[in-house]
Write a protein that holds these residues in place. Sequence first.
Motif, mmCIF file in Angstrom:
data_model
loop_
_atom_site.group_PDB
_atom_site.id
_atom_site.type_symbol
_atom_site.label_atom_id
_atom_site.label_comp_id
_atom_site.label_asym_id
_atom_site.label_seq_id
_atom_site.Cartn_x
_atom_site.Cartn_y
_atom_site.Cartn_z
ATOM 1 N N THR A 1 10.041 -5.803 -10.426
ATOM 2 C CA THR A 1 10.497 -6.158 -9.078
ATOM 3 C C THR A 1 9.739 -7.377 -8.562
ATOM 4 O O THR A 1 8.502 -7.434 -8.639
ATOM 5 N N THR A 2 10.465 -8.352 -8.025
ATOM 6 C CA THR A 2 9.832 -9.552 -7.476
ATOM 7 C C THR A 2 9.960 -9.637 -5.956
ATOM 8 O O THR A 2 9.269 -10.439 -5.329
ATOM 9 N N GLY A 3 10.855 -8.843 -5.382
ATOM 10 C CA GLY A 3 11.021 -8.884 -3.938
ATOM 11 C C GLY A 3 11.414 -7.531 -3.382
ATOM 12 O O GLY A 3 12.079 -6.734 -4.054
ATOM 13 N N ILE A 4 10.972 -7.260 -2.168
ATOM 14 C CA ILE A 4 11.296 -6.001 -1.489
ATOM 15 C C ILE A 4 12.057 -6.310 -0.212
ATOM 16 O O ILE A 4 11.680 -7.214 0.551
ATOM 17 N N ILE A 5 13.110 -5.557 0.027
ATOM 18 C CA ILE A 5 13.853 -5.621 1.282
ATOM 19 C C ILE A 5 13.678 -4.274 1.975
ATOM 20 O O ILE A 5 14.065 -3.240 1.422
ATOM 21 N N LEU A 6 13.080 -4.280 3.152
ATOM 22 C CA LEU A 6 12.893 -3.030 3.884
ATOM 23 C C LEU A 6 14.152 -2.711 4.673
ATOM 24 O O LEU A 6 14.612 -3.514 5.486
ATOM 25 N N SER A 7 14.690 -1.525 4.457
ATOM 26 C CA SER A 7 15.874 -1.087 5.183
ATOM 27 C C SER A 7 15.514 -0.431 6.498
ATOM 28 O O SER A 7 16.366 -0.277 7.378
ATOM 29 N N GLN A 8 14.268 -0.054 6.654
ATOM 30 C CA GLN A 8 13.775 0.516 7.898
ATOM 31 C C GLN A 8 12.261 0.423 7.900
ATOM 32 O O GLN A 8 11.630 0.066 6.907
ATOM 33 N N ARG A 9 11.690 0.739 9.026
ATOM 34 C CA ARG A 9 10.250 0.606 9.202
ATOM 35 C C ARG A 9 9.498 1.593 8.314
ATOM 36 O O ARG A 9 9.905 2.743 8.163
ATOM 37 N N ILE A 10 8.404 1.126 7.731
ATOM 38 C CA ILE A 10 7.485 2.022 7.041
ATOM 39 C C ILE A 10 6.072 1.704 7.492
ATOM 40 O O ILE A 10 5.793 0.635 8.042
ATOM 41 N N ASP A 11 5.171 2.621 7.250
ATOM 42 C CA ASP A 11 3.789 2.452 7.667
ATOM 43 C C ASP A 11 3.147 1.280 6.918
ATOM 44 O O ASP A 11 3.370 1.091 5.716
ATOM 45 N N ALA A 12 2.332 0.496 7.643
ATOM 46 C CA ALA A 12 1.708 -0.686 7.043
ATOM 47 C C ALA A 12 0.791 -0.312 5.882
ATOM 48 O O ALA A 12 0.743 -1.017 4.866
ATOM 49 N N ALA A 13 0.075 0.799 6.015
ATOM 50 C CA ALA A 13 -0.818 1.218 4.936
ATOM 51 C C ALA A 13 -0.021 1.606 3.693
ATOM 52 O O ALA A 13 -0.417 1.294 2.559
ATOM 53 N N GLU A 14 1.100 2.275 3.906
ATOM 54 C CA GLU A 14 1.967 2.644 2.782
ATOM 55 C C GLU A 14 2.514 1.404 2.096
ATOM 56 O O GLU A 14 2.575 1.333 0.860
ATOM 57 N N LEU A 15 2.900 0.417 2.904
ATOM 58 C CA LEU A 15 3.418 -0.824 2.337
ATOM 59 C C LEU A 15 2.342 -1.549 1.544
ATOM 60 O O LEU A 15 2.590 -2.064 0.447
ATOM 61 N N SER A 16 1.121 -1.609 2.076
ATOM 62 C CA SER A 16 0.024 -2.267 1.369
ATOM 63 C C SER A 16 -0.261 -1.595 0.034
ATOM 64 O O SER A 16 -0.475 -2.261 -0.987
ATOM 65 N N ALA A 17 -0.260 -0.257 0.029
ATOM 66 C CA ALA A 17 -0.515 0.477 -1.215
ATOM 67 C C ALA A 17 0.573 0.196 -2.239
ATOM 68 O O ALA A 17 0.291 0.028 -3.438
ATOM 69 N N LEU A 18 1.808 0.121 -1.792
ATOM 70 C CA LEU A 18 2.923 -0.178 -2.685
ATOM 71 C C LEU A 18 2.772 -1.570 -3.296
ATOM 72 O O LEU A 18 2.985 -1.768 -4.495
ATOM 73 N N LEU A 19 2.364 -2.531 -2.475
ATOM 74 C CA LEU A 19 2.181 -3.898 -2.969
ATOM 75 C C LEU A 19 0.997 -3.991 -3.927
ATOM 76 O O LEU A 19 1.037 -4.737 -4.910
ATOM 77 N N ASP A 20 -0.049 -3.219 -3.647
ATOM 78 C CA ASP A 20 -1.202 -3.195 -4.544
ATOM 79 C C ASP A 20 -0.804 -2.720 -5.936
ATOM 80 O O ASP A 20 -1.320 -3.223 -6.956
ATOM 81 N N SER A 21 0.099 -1.758 -5.987
ATOM 82 C CA SER A 21 0.480 -1.173 -7.273
ATOM 83 C C SER A 21 1.593 -1.936 -7.981
ATOM 84 O O SER A 21 1.958 -1.587 -9.106
ATOM 85 N N HIS A 22 2.135 -2.956 -7.327
ATOM 86 C CA HIS A 22 3.202 -3.773 -7.930
ATOM 87 C C HIS A 22 2.877 -5.252 -7.701
ATOM 88 O O HIS A 22 3.464 -5.913 -6.839
ATOM 89 N N PRO A 23 1.931 -5.788 -8.459
ATOM 90 C CA PRO A 23 1.462 -7.155 -8.236
ATOM 91 C C PRO A 23 2.502 -8.240 -8.498
ATOM 92 O O PRO A 23 2.296 -9.393 -8.121
ATOM 93 N N GLY A 24 3.631 -7.887 -9.104
ATOM 94 C CA GLY A 24 4.660 -8.892 -9.363
ATOM 95 C C GLY A 24 5.501 -9.232 -8.146
ATOM 96 O O GLY A 24 6.284 -10.187 -8.171
ATOM 97 N N ILE A 25 5.346 -8.470 -7.083
ATOM 98 C CA ILE A 25 6.130 -8.715 -5.871
ATOM 99 C C ILE A 25 5.570 -9.931 -5.135
ATOM 100 O O ILE A 25 4.367 -10.000 -4.845
ATOM 101 N N GLY A 26 6.449 -10.874 -4.837
ATOM 102 C CA GLY A 26 6.002 -12.080 -4.156
ATOM 103 C C GLY A 26 6.607 -12.275 -2.778
ATOM 104 O O GLY A 26 6.184 -13.166 -2.040
ATOM 105 N N TRP A 27 7.606 -11.453 -2.447
ATOM 106 C CA TRP A 27 8.304 -11.634 -1.167
ATOM 107 C C TRP A 27 8.674 -10.276 -0.582
ATOM 108 O O TRP A 27 9.118 -9.381 -1.297
ATOM 109 N N VAL A 28 8.486 -10.149 0.735
ATOM 110 C CA VAL A 28 8.886 -8.943 1.465
ATOM 111 C C VAL A 28 9.725 -9.356 2.663
ATOM 112 O O VAL A 28 9.279 -10.149 3.509
ATOM 113 N N GLN A 29 10.951 -8.816 2.738
ATOM 114 C CA GLN A 29 11.821 -9.023 3.901
ATOM 115 C C GLN A 29 11.668 -7.821 4.827
ATOM 116 O O GLN A 29 11.974 -6.688 4.468
#
Length: 353
Positions: free
Chosen positions: A62-90
Amino acid sequence: MNSTSMSSTPNSSTTAAVAAVADSPAEATAGPRLAILPRPDDNLAAAATAAGGTVEALSEMTTGIILSQRIDAAELSALLDSHPGIGWVQLPSAGVELYAPAFEDHPNLQWTSAKGSFARPVAEHALALTLALLRRFPESLRATSWGEERGSSLFGLRVVIVGAGGIAQEIIRLFKVFDTFITVLRRGKEPLPGADQTISMQSLHGSSGQAEPQTGAEPGRTLADVLANADVVVLAAALTAETKGLVGAPEMARMKPDCIVVNIARGALVDTDALLAALASGALAGAGLDVTDPEPLPDGHPLWSEPNAIITPHTADTEEMVRPLIAARVHENVRRWGAHEPLQGRVDAGAGY
């Protein structure tokens, strides 16, 4: 945006928005690999796919994430930490203050929001609240007998808009129909097209939301000085540490008693207790609030019974209005992400919006 999620059912507006590219060759090529989280959303998936993206389950590809609804910032950070290939978040909304911790943890990612996408419906709501207050609609709606002739016109009034984003620009366009004189207060110094006057907040001395003078501020000039001559004050700024409580008791004390305040941005830009006191004493003529602090406004809160206030439940941009608009933003950004072009609605992680 008030809604915390997007409908998963495609509608005709969204279909129309992406149909023009549905048969594009880009659809057949390997485009950006995207995950829609935390829940699937058919509208967003259709928009992303039509722009050449591949929507699939979150993976190491996965290179990009599109959020369909609000999620907790800490949860989002943890997700990004575990998927270093992600470069863009909408992000799914125009206001992004809730994601500030994630910005701090991942400052090098490309973050985009919906800012600017919802400008038209929100500006329309600001105009509706303004006209309703000037025409004394709260009084008329509560009346049970024929009253006095009261009300004023927006034509020729002096309007101060706090903020200079897409919503502010659309407010200028709508309000200019009424031959208003518009002053824009913004963080930067560049003149905003359409405004009669642009003032940088950095040129002002401390206010309720900014205790210390800015470097290079004009001697003695404050936010209260700028607001003192306004007939209408419209708040359309992002909520940051610098803008929280920006309009408080000192500013309201300087406003004219026939001035009205309209807030379609974030409730915490205004000191609620000071606003209540100003309305109750007649120091302000009225307030139109689509956002409040606290929000939701609790049952029984004194603002509900304030006769010169109009309160709408954060509905300047309803889900029905914004569904096709956020789909269009996703479509354009997926196209740009795949083409390595600058994205729309870029978030300045340092500034917080």
